[in-house]
Motif scaffolding. Structure first.
Motif, PDB file in Angstrom:
ATOM      1  N   ARG A  49      -3.953 -26.340 -44.460  1.00  0.00           N
ATOM      2  CA  ARG A  49      -2.909 -25.631 -45.202  1.00  0.00           C
ATOM      3  C   ARG A  49      -1.868 -26.628 -45.741  1.00  0.00           C
ATOM      4  N   GLU A  50      -1.478 -27.562 -44.867  1.00  0.00           N
ATOM      5  CA  GLU A  50      -0.482 -28.570 -45.296  1.00  0.00           C
ATOM      6  C   GLU A  50      -1.034 -29.428 -46.428  1.00  0.00           C
ATOM      7  N   ARG A  51      -2.306 -29.805 -46.297  1.00  0.00           N
ATOM      8  CA  ARG A  51      -2.888 -30.699 -47.299  1.00  0.00           C
ATOM      9  C   ARG A  51      -3.033 -29.985 -48.651  1.00  0.00           C
ATOM     10  N   ILE A  52      -3.409 -28.727 -48.618  1.00  0.00           N
ATOM     11  CA  ILE A  52      -3.544 -27.980 -49.882  1.00  0.00           C
ATOM     12  C   ILE A  52      -2.167 -27.770 -50.513  1.00  0.00           C
ATOM     13  N   ALA A  53      -1.182 -27.412 -49.670  1.00  0.00           N
ATOM     14  CA  ALA A  53       0.182 -27.213 -50.197  1.00  0.00           C
ATOM     15  C   ALA A  53       0.662 -28.491 -50.873  1.00  0.00           C
ATOM     16  N   ALA A  54       0.451 -29.633 -50.207  1.00  0.00           N
ATOM     17  CA  ALA A  54       0.901 -30.906 -50.788  1.00  0.00           C
ATOM     18  C   ALA A  54       0.155 -31.189 -52.089  1.00  0.00           C
ATOM     19  N   ALA A  55      -1.140 -30.889 -52.118  1.00  0.00           N
ATOM     20  CA  ALA A  55      -1.955 -31.207 -53.304  1.00  0.00           C
ATOM     21  C   ALA A  55      -1.511 -30.414 -54.536  1.00  0.00           C
ATOM     22  N   ILE A  56      -1.009 -29.203 -54.333  1.00  0.00           N
ATOM     23  CA  ILE A  56      -0.592 -28.405 -55.517  1.00  0.00           C
ATOM     24  C   ILE A  56       0.931 -28.359 -55.667  1.00  0.00           C
ATOM     25  N   GLY A  57       1.628 -29.075 -54.796  1.00  0.00           N
ATOM     26  CA  GLY A  57       3.085 -29.140 -54.931  1.00  0.00           C
ATOM     27  C   GLY A  57       3.812 -27.922 -54.403  1.00  0.00           C
ATOM     28  N   ALA A  58       3.181 -27.167 -53.491  1.00  0.00           N
ATOM     29  CA  ALA A  58       3.867 -26.011 -52.896  1.00  0.00           C
ATOM     30  C   ALA A  58       4.873 -26.504 -51.864  1.00  0.00           C
ATOM     31  N   ALA A  59       6.063 -25.898 -51.872  1.00  0.00           N
ATOM     32  CA  ALA A  59       7.137 -26.384 -50.991  1.00  0.00           C
ATOM     33  C   ALA A  59       6.824 -26.112 -49.525  1.00  0.00           C
ATOM     34  N   ARG A  60       6.142 -25.008 -49.251  1.00  0.00           N
ATOM     35  CA  ARG A  60       5.897 -24.612 -47.863  1.00  0.00           C
ATOM     36  C   ARG A  60       4.413 -24.382 -47.627  1.00  0.00           C
TER      37      ARG A  60
END
Ligand code: PLP
Length: 375
Positions: A49-60
Motif C-alpha cells: 500500500r505504501e509503495r503504490i501510494a508513493a508511486a502515484i503521489g498519494a499523500a496517505r
C-alpha cells in the motif's frame, strides 16, 4: 508470433512473479489474524500500500483500497458514490462496461444517471459534462483513455471545470488502459477516485486498486468482515497485492521507455500497413495512447480477419470482446457515430512493453499478408 492484444491482458513480469512466490508458499497467512504468521501477510499488504501510494503521489497509504481488479474498483467508485446519498452519476457513452453497468445499477437504486454523448473521435466535451452535473450528482466518471480506441479524454480539464462551476463533486477516472503510458499522479486537481488493474500492467489478474482521496464520500459495495477499513470486505489476495505493487512501481519507473518503444512499434505498424494495404485508423487525428491501434480494413469483416490472423499466429481483438469471447457490435464505435457495417470491419491491435519498431514492422508485414490474401 505477434501478440497484439495487450489491452486485453499483458504477460506477468518476472519480478512480479518472484515477488509473489513466497506468499503463494510459506507466507500463507491471513492478514486479518493476530499471530505472527498473519502479521507477515499484514506487513506485506501495508508495504504494498505504501509503495503504490508513493508511486502515484498519494499523500496517505490508506487512500489506496485494494480490490479484486478494475471492474470491482469501478463498481466501488460508481455504486459506492451513488449509494452515499442515492446521488446521480454523469458519465460519457464510451466508458467501459464496468462503469456503464455500475451506473445502470445505480439507476435501479434510484439515482439519476446522465450518459453524455461524445464527438466523432470519441472525445467528450468538458462543457457538456459540466452542464450535465446537477445538485443531485454524486459522481462524474470519465475514463483517462478508452480501451477500444485508445482515445484520451480531457480528464484534467473536466475535473477543473466541474469543480469550478459545481463545487466539490466526486470525480472518478478509470485509468486501467492509460496507466502504462500516461502520468497518473495524484495532485490537488486530479480526480478523487482512480481505478487501476493489475493484469493490464504486468501484474496478476483479479487484483487492482481504487485510489480514494481522503475525505471522499463512499459507501462500500462488498460487505463482510470490514477489511480495508470497511471499504472492501473479504480476505486479501496477499500474493496478488504484493505483485500489484511491483507492477505499479515498474510501470511508473519505465513509463518513458514504454512510451518510446511502444509508440515506435505502433507508429511503425500503422505506417508500414498503410503503405501496403488500404486501412482507416479510427480516431487517427485524436490524442491516443501509444499502445493502441484501432483499424478498419474496408471490405473485410472483423470476424474473418481475426480468425485468419489467429491462424497466422497473431492475437488481436474486435469490439467489446473482452467479456464473453463473442464479438458484440461496439457501443463505443456506435457512440462515435460510426456505422455498424464500418464498425464490423474494425480490429483492435494493442502493443506491450516487449515491442519496438522492429516488432511493429514485422507485425505490419504479417497483418498485410493476411489482409491482402482476403477478398
Ligand atoms: N476498465 C477498462 C478501461 C478496461 O479496459 C478493463 C478491462 O478490460 C476494466 C476496466 C476491467 O478491469 P479488470 O479486467 O481488472 O476487471
Amino acid at each position: 508470433m505477434p501478440y497484439l492484444d495487450h489491452a486485453a491482458t499483458t504477460p506477468m513480469r518476472d519480478d512480479v512473479r518472484s515477488a509473489m512466490a513466497p506468499y503463494q508458499g510459506d507466507r500463507f497467512g491471513n492478514p486479518s489474524g493476530v499471530h505472527t504468521v498473519a502479521r507477515v501477510a499484514k506487513n506485506a499488504i501495508e508495504e504494498a500500500r505504501e509503495r503504490i501510494a508513493a508511486a502515484i503521489g498519494a499523500a496517505r497509504p490508506l487512500e489506496i483500497v485494494f480490490t479484486g481488479g478494475g471492474t470491482e474498483a469501478d463498481n466501488l467508485a460508481i455504486a459506492g458514490s451513488a449509494l452515499f446519498r442515492t446521488g446521480g452519476v454523469v458519465t460519457p457513452a464510451v466508458e467501459h462496461a464496468a462503469v456503464l453497468e455500475s451506473a445502470r445499477f445505480a439507476r435501479r437504486l434510484g439515482s439519476e444517471v446522465t450518459v453524455v454523448p461524445v464527438d466523432s473521435s470519441g472525445v467528450v466535451d468538458p462543457e457538456e459534462i459540466a452542464s450535465a452535473v446537477t445538485d443531485q450528482t454524486a459522481v462524474v466518471s470519465v475514463m483517462t483513455a478508452n480501451n477500444e480506441t485508445g482515445v484520451i479524454q480531457p480528464i484534467d480539464a473536466i475535473a477543473r471545470l466541474v469543480r469550478s462551476t459545481r463545487g466539490r463533486v466526486t470525480i472518478h477516472t478509470d485509468a486501467v488502459q492509460a496507466f502504462p503510458s500516461l502520468p497518473i499522479r495524484v495532485t490537488d486537481d486530479s480526480p478523487d477516485l482512480i481505478t487501476v488493474s493489475g493484469h493490464k500492467i504486468g501484474g496478476p489478474k483479479g487484483v487492482g486498486f481504487l485510489f480514494v482521496r481522503n475525505g471522499t464520500e463512499l459507501e462500500p459495495v462488498i460487505h463482510g468482515g470490514g477489511q480495508e477499513l470497511g471499504r472492501r470486505s473479504g480476505t486479501h489476495d496477499v500474493a496478488g497485492i504484493v505483485g500489484l505493487a511491483v507492477a505499479v512501481e515498474a510501470a511508473v519507473a519505465e513509463r518513458e521507455q514504454y512510451v518510446n518503444r511502444v509508440g515506435a512499434a505502433r507508429d511503425r505498424f500503422e505506417h508500414d500497413l498503410a503503405a501496403r494495404i488500404p486501412i482507416e485508423v479510427t480516431a487517427g487525428g485524436a490524442d491516443r495512447l501509444v499502445s493502441h491501434s484501432h483499424l478498419r480494413f474496408p471490405g473485410i469483416r472483423a470476424e474473418t480477419m481475426l480468425v485468419r490472423l489467429d491462424l497466422a499466429g497473431v492475437a488481436a481483438s474486435a469490439g467489446a470482446a473482452c467479456h464473453s469471447g463473442a464479438i458484440a457490435t461496439s457501443y463505443v464505435l456506435a457512440a462515435m457515430g460510426i456505422a455498424p457495417d464500418v464498425a464490423a470491419e474494425s480490429v483492435r491491435f494493442s502493443f506491450g512493453r516487449g515491442d519496438d519498431a522492429v516488432s511493429g514492422a514485422e507485425a505490419a508485414r504479417i497483418v498485410a499478408e493476411v489482409a491482402g490474401g482476403l477478398p
